[in-house]
Design an enzyme around this catalytic site. Sequence first.
Site, PDB file in Angstrom:
ATOM      1  N   SER A  59       0.821  -1.220   0.000  1.00  0.00           N
ATOM      2  CA  SER A  59       0.000   0.000   0.000  1.00  0.00           C
ATOM      3  C   SER A  59       0.849   1.261   0.000  1.00  0.00           C
ATOM      4  CB  SER A  59      -0.966  -0.002   1.188  1.00  0.00           C
ATOM      5  OG  SER A  59      -0.278  -0.128   2.413  1.00  0.00           O
TER       6      SER A  59
ATOM      7  N   HIS B 234      -1.865  -8.739   1.968  1.00  0.00           N
ATOM      8  CA  HIS B 234      -1.528  -7.485   2.643  1.00  0.00           C
ATOM      9  C   HIS B 234      -2.593  -7.186   3.690  1.00  0.00           C
ATOM     10  CE1 HIS B 234       0.321  -3.771   3.477  1.00  0.00           C
ATOM     11  NE2 HIS B 234      -0.103  -3.027   2.490  1.00  0.00           N
TER      12      HIS B 234
ATOM     13  N   HIS C 198       6.566 -12.519   8.426  1.00  0.00           N
ATOM     14  CA  HIS C 198       6.594 -11.163   7.880  1.00  0.00           C
ATOM     15  C   HIS C 198       7.716 -11.076   6.863  1.00  0.00           C
ATOM     16  CE1 HIS C 198       7.028  -6.748   7.714  1.00  0.00           C
ATOM     17  NE2 HIS C 198       5.774  -6.726   8.076  1.00  0.00           N
TER      18      HIS C 198
END
Length: 471
Positions: free
Chosen positions: A277, A307, A353
């Site tokens: 984003s 996401h 992550h």
Amino acid sequence: MVFFRTVTALSRLRSRVGQQSNLANSVRWLQMQTSSDLDLHSHLKEMIPEQQERLKKVKSELGKSQLGNITVDMVIGGMRGMTGLLWETSLLDPDEGIRFRGLSIPECQKLLPTAKPDGEPLPEGLLWLLLTGKVPTKEQVDALSKELRDRATIPDYVYKAIDALPETAHPMTQFASGVMALQVQSEFQKAYEKGIHKSKYWEPTYEDSLNLIARVPAVAAYVFRRIYKDGQVIPKDDSLDYGANFSHMLGFDDPKMQELMRLYVTIHSDHEGGNVSAHTGHLVASALSDPYLSFAAALNGLAGPLHGLANQEVLLWIKSVVEECGENITKEQLNDYVWKTLNSGKVVPGFGHGVLRKTDPRYICQREFALKHLPDDPLFQLVSKLFEVVPPILTELGKVKNPWPNVDAHSGVLLNHFGLTEARYYTVLFGVSRSLGICSQLIWDRALGLPLERPKSVTLDWIEKHCKKAA
């Protein structure tokens, strides 16, 4: 004018953070605001020329310096580990996690103004920090909060644009459509069409950005009430701050839920520039698209399952555990269920992550919130068991670099506890939060005159020939 606090004030600062030995060193650079000037715009206007000169100096003196080597793995692996983007507002360390202008999440919780003693940081304070690099006073945060409320007027055509979609449309689709409708009032577009000098690009960008940040909670709340509450819209309350007002417009007035929303917006606001984003917002804005167009594009990236949609997936997976095994599931049963998930070709959502190599600090602060406000919640207790069970399994599996929980592993359980059970909507909350970080950096993109982003791409054929030749 910005002044340093006196030595006495700095000693008080150090005493506040003395509980964690590493905090004192990490805040040595910190400027604490004592200026009577409550206007954020004027602070930026004063700072920008100095930062413009700093950038020129970096380009002239360090422009040819190398920042690392690019490997084939990086090129075909999503550019992971590749340094290629300037992002001033935050920096992600693989071990420490996110730092907002140099401050860790625990430091932000201690230093940023709060709505009540020992409460969670006010998002307005973080916005000031992201834009200026300085911790604001409570008076400055209150002034910014009022300014955002004054800017939060939504034209009727925005709601009509959303209403043109079926109520069954995904909340992120409706939210992004509302943001696009807000673009009609873009100050940057108007100024650009009139021929504004590029040195002034940042000023209409600032106006658009603060307007957007101010208005997205109302748009997001409208989407929620339209889909889940029979269209019964709740107007903003001019006595409330940004996070509390968002909670109120959604329909949640529990003071604890308001505290959660302040925390949620703060910790989800920014995560350096490489995530989907943030990078999308920067990329689109580099073409001089205005903040509305850029942020709408960022929202479409956030809506992806890899996401922002992950927080929705986590809660749904946790509820599937409860449905099959019950709330009083043992660690042994949970161990079996995790292996069952992995062996079916799926992942355990909320773990791992792309950059972090330890437990996400955003997970930890949410866990601390839960221990304080909802220690007996059954789903929280299940999340705590997952914290113990999942990492060893993922480590044994040997396919992940980070087996630890991330921010998404916890947020859904907190929201669910206070009655916001509509998991399909959760990514919209993420989107509202991310407006602070993306728009803050966008203002600095324009202030620093950062260029159009245009990396070089290559084909598999080129890679094979290049590597063969190099060998």
